[in-house]
Scaffold this motif. Structure first.
Motif, short mmCIF file in Angstrom:
data_model
loop_
_atom_site.label_atom_id
_atom_site.label_comp_id
_atom_site.label_asym_id
_atom_site.label_seq_id
_atom_site.Cartn_x
_atom_site.Cartn_y
_atom_site.Cartn_z
N GLY A 28 0.83 -1.21 0.00
CA GLY A 28 0.00 0.00 0.00
C GLY A 28 0.86 1.25 0.00
N ALA A 29 1.91 1.24 0.83
CA ALA A 29 2.80 2.39 0.90
C ALA A 29 3.53 2.62 -0.42
CB ALA A 29 3.80 2.20 2.04
N TRP B 200 1.45 6.10 -7.14
CA TRP B 200 0.23 6.70 -7.72
C TRP B 200 -0.01 8.10 -7.22
CZ3 TRP B 200 -0.60 4.29 -11.91
CH2 TRP B 200 -0.26 2.94 -11.99
N ALA B 201 0.49 8.41 -6.02
CA ALA B 201 0.38 9.78 -5.52
C ALA B 201 1.17 10.72 -6.42
CB ALA B 201 0.88 9.85 -4.08
N LEU B 202 2.41 10.33 -6.74
CA LEU B 202 3.25 11.17 -7.60
C LEU B 202 2.60 11.34 -8.97
CD1 LEU B 202 6.82 9.88 -6.67
CD2 LEU B 202 5.77 12.09 -6.10
N ILE C 22 -2.67 17.84 -2.57
CA ILE C 22 -3.74 17.31 -1.71
C ILE C 22 -4.19 15.93 -2.18
CG2 ILE C 22 -6.14 17.65 -1.01
CD1 ILE C 22 -5.57 20.68 -1.09
N ILE C 23 -4.38 15.80 -3.49
CA ILE C 23 -4.86 14.51 -4.01
C ILE C 23 -3.77 13.45 -3.83
CG2 ILE C 23 -4.19 14.66 -6.46
CD1 ILE C 23 -7.00 13.61 -7.12
N ALA C 24 -2.50 13.83 -3.91
CA ALA C 24 -1.40 12.88 -3.69
C ALA C 24 -1.42 12.37 -2.27
CB ALA C 24 -0.06 13.55 -4.00
N MET D 266 -2.17 8.45 -1.10
CA MET D 266 -1.25 7.75 -0.20
C MET D 266 -2.02 7.16 0.98
SD MET D 266 2.17 7.64 0.10
CE MET D 266 2.77 6.40 1.25
N ALA D 267 -2.81 7.98 1.64
CA ALA D 267 -3.55 7.53 2.82
C ALA D 267 -4.53 6.42 2.45
CB ALA D 267 -4.30 8.71 3.44
#
Lengths: 432, 432
Positions: free
Chosen positions: B346-347, B353-355, B373-375, B379-380
């Motif tokens: 997940g991390a 995918w955050a980047l 913010i969306i990144a 991540m979370a």
């Protein structure tokens, strides 16, 4: 672990049947797997390898020296031997072949000459063959001399001088007929045999359909090459049945639950990438309605409900159609009926959930117009979901694409786009 | 259809094997099913009923008169007989029992006394039993007198005077040993038998594990009651493997692709109702952030991306864990490792995918802050997805709830709520 515990662990492993050691390996993280494998007796390596799934087998083989691997494969059934060898990198494979004795090497090369996932790759060569012109009594004496029959031997095969398959006798028939009769007179001649290049899924279907325990495999000239037994077919049946579920989540059949993190991440990222494109597409559709979204935040809040319901309804239909196709229930003759049926369900569900969501929204947000708009969008999207749920897998199959793999993504793309268009589009028309 | 075509269709059906007629019935809409069933010869009804899935069997039985049904079940294997009778409404069942002859009625009542989906409901009573103190030669003469053995007979069972199971001899051993020996000396005494109340899934696992073709069933006092054969086990294996896929879409195992519209609609609406609650919950979460949504339409547009990615990542993990649990790979000893692994994935996925999403959003909407913010939300949510993907099925199993059935809904609820909270919450903090 301390030195003493190793000895104890080794003793415990030694007492476990191969199947249990295999289960232990399948259930262990990579490091534990390597340790367990080193603790296992070398002469049990072969039996355990046979029971492992492809991915785990590969991870274990990687740490074995070629000559040890060659030793482990000694005495393996032909089909298991081929299965293990197929997983090896070319160079290791050549070294393993070199370390084998003449007979095993010949057997291995022969087994590998058949294509993977065909009858040839599933079969064993441990058939017992008879000539048609001997008596049952002679056969019985021959078997008694032989001493032990290969596992799951329920039938003996009858071949002519050219080794061509001409019939079979079940052992239970052998013990009930008059021993003075000729093989030719008691054998069953009208027997279906399996062509060596038949796909393994087709083989499994034949076994299920005919309730076979074993079946003869022949080449194009009807020469008897070997036999397939039910225990190998059972593996195929389970794998085929699991295939759809795993594919629908974008996972590989051989996906190893305990694979290392980086490997799992890489495998799963393909599916996430595809989904990101889908999600961006849905966002792009929403983006077309930025004006109305900027005016009314309530539309943004409710915007996910209709696509979500469409996705669920569509994937129910999709799942049933995929299973129906796998079982051979869906063909050209009933496709149209099925589309009609799913459209009718979509319409019926559409009415039910449209009324309900309209009531909920009207009560929650005190807005009858938006209630009406979401009801209309729900209706449209559940119809689209029913239609796409049937037609998407049918079309994919026409183009030879696995519907279980690609169907879900395409379907949710359809229900996302239709759902957003219907909801925000209608809202723009009426309120914009 | 014209009169002449009926005759022709009847002739064609007559020439088809029972299995093919069953497939035809499974693949037909309700009306066609009724017509086909009327065209089939009455003496083939029994064979065809045995091959049908539960739902289709029920739909066909409904149109049969009790005495016809009683006639059709004559000569059926015990397990198939019980299977058919179990599906009947109480009143019809009583009438069918009345129409049976004494022997069949006794057999039926006995078979029905075992609980459904246990070894007792799968077994047949067609065992051949031997006494330990006779010679193999005598056994062979007995078998020859008998003439024909029941299908899939690979073993004969040895019982003592009280009918208690004490060992078995495989037929292939029978034909290879010295005929003057006693049964007692050649039989295998250390044989695992199946308790009559064992769950059918456990029975299937034993068969897979031991590569059995048949196995003896005993009661609590070790009396031999019957035997289970691999052909019945194969059905269980396929059904069990399909069960997860169907459950994950909220569908019943016996779901009939060609059931009438109203029936299918009713069955599927349960799942849609559950999903509506989930979707409304997600909407309610969004609703908490109405202020910021009203200010910035771009948040509304991007709001679906993070929950969608979380849902996909989570259901990949969920699917693997459900399969691993079904195969017996996941237990207390490796749960913690698995949670750690899925969190790590997940991390890792989160960073990737955050980047990527940050870059896409920054390029598309020229807004670096919202990209950030969306990144963060991505991540979370991918971390939450990995955690929920493992823990949700484990917790459900602890409470004896089928993870395949309830897991998906709970998981997507988690990823929806976390995704929306993380995205809109952070946006409110930074931009609100």
């Amino acid at each position: 672990l301390a030195r003493g515990m190793y000895v104890q662990a080794r003793r415990q492993l030694h007492n476990l049947p191969a199947w249990d050691v295999a289960l232990l390996l399948e259930s262990s993280p990579p490091k534990a797997r390597a340790i367990i494998w080193q603790l296992v007796d070398a002469d049990e390596h072969g039996d355990i390898l046979e029971e492992l799934s492809e991915e785990v087998q590969k991870s274990v083989i990687r740490q074995m020296a070629p000559e040890k691997l060659a030793a482990a494969t000694e005495g393996m059934d032909t089909d298991d031997l081929a299965y293990v060898l197929r997983g090896l990198p070319e160079q290791v494979y050549q070294e393993v072949l070199k370390s084998m004795d003449e007979q095993d090497r010949h057997r291995a090369e022969k087994a590998l000459s058949y294509e993977d996932e065909t009858a040839g790759s599933m079969m064993n060569t441990d058939t017992i063959t008879l000539r048609p012109d001997v008596t049952i009594d002679v056969v019985m004496r021959y078997l008694r001399l032989k001493g032990e029959l290969p596992e799951a031997t329920d039938k003996l095969y009858v071949v002519n001088r050219d080794d061509q398959f001409i019939g079979e006798i079940s052992i239970s028939r052998l013990v009930t007929v008059d021993p003075s009769k000729l093989v030719n007179d008691v054998m069953e001649a009208d027997v279906q045999s399996i062509p060596v290049d038949m796909d393994e899924t087709e083989v499994a279907k034949l076994f299920e359909r005919q309730d076979w325990i074993s079946a003869p495999v022949v080449d194009a000239e009807n020469h008897l090459l070997g036999r397939i037994t039910i225990d190998d077919v059972v593996d195929i049946i389970r794998e085929d049945a699991q295939h759809s579920m795993l594919s629908m989540a974008g996972l590989d059949d051989d996906e190893d639950t305990f694979a290392p993190v980086w490997k799992s991440t890489r495998r799963r990222s393909v599916w996430l990438a595809v989904n990101l494109v889908t999600a961006l597409l849905a966002a792009a559709v929403s983006s077309m309605f930025e004006d109305i979204l900027a005016q009314m935040a309530i539309l943004a809040i409710l915007n996910t409900i209709v696509p979500s319901m469409g996705g669920i309804a569509g994937s129910q239909t999709l799942t049933l159609v995929i299973r129906g196709m796998a079982l051979g229930h869906i063909g050209p003759s009933n496709q149209r009926w099925l589309i009609g049926k799913e459209l009718a369900i979509g319409a019926l569900n559409g009415v039910i959930w449209a009324l309900l969501i309209a009531a909920v929204v009207a009560a929650w947000k005190q807005d009858l117009v938006i209630g009406g708009i979401i009801a209309f969008a729900m209706m449209a999207n559940l119809l689209a979901a029913g239609l796409a749920g049937v037609t998407v897998p049918l079309i994919l199959k026409k183009f030879d694409i696995d519907p279980a793999l690609a169907g879900g993504v395409i379907l949710t793309t359809v229900t996302d786009v239709v759902g957003i268009f219907a909801f925000l589009g209608t809202a723009t028309l009426l309120l914009g």
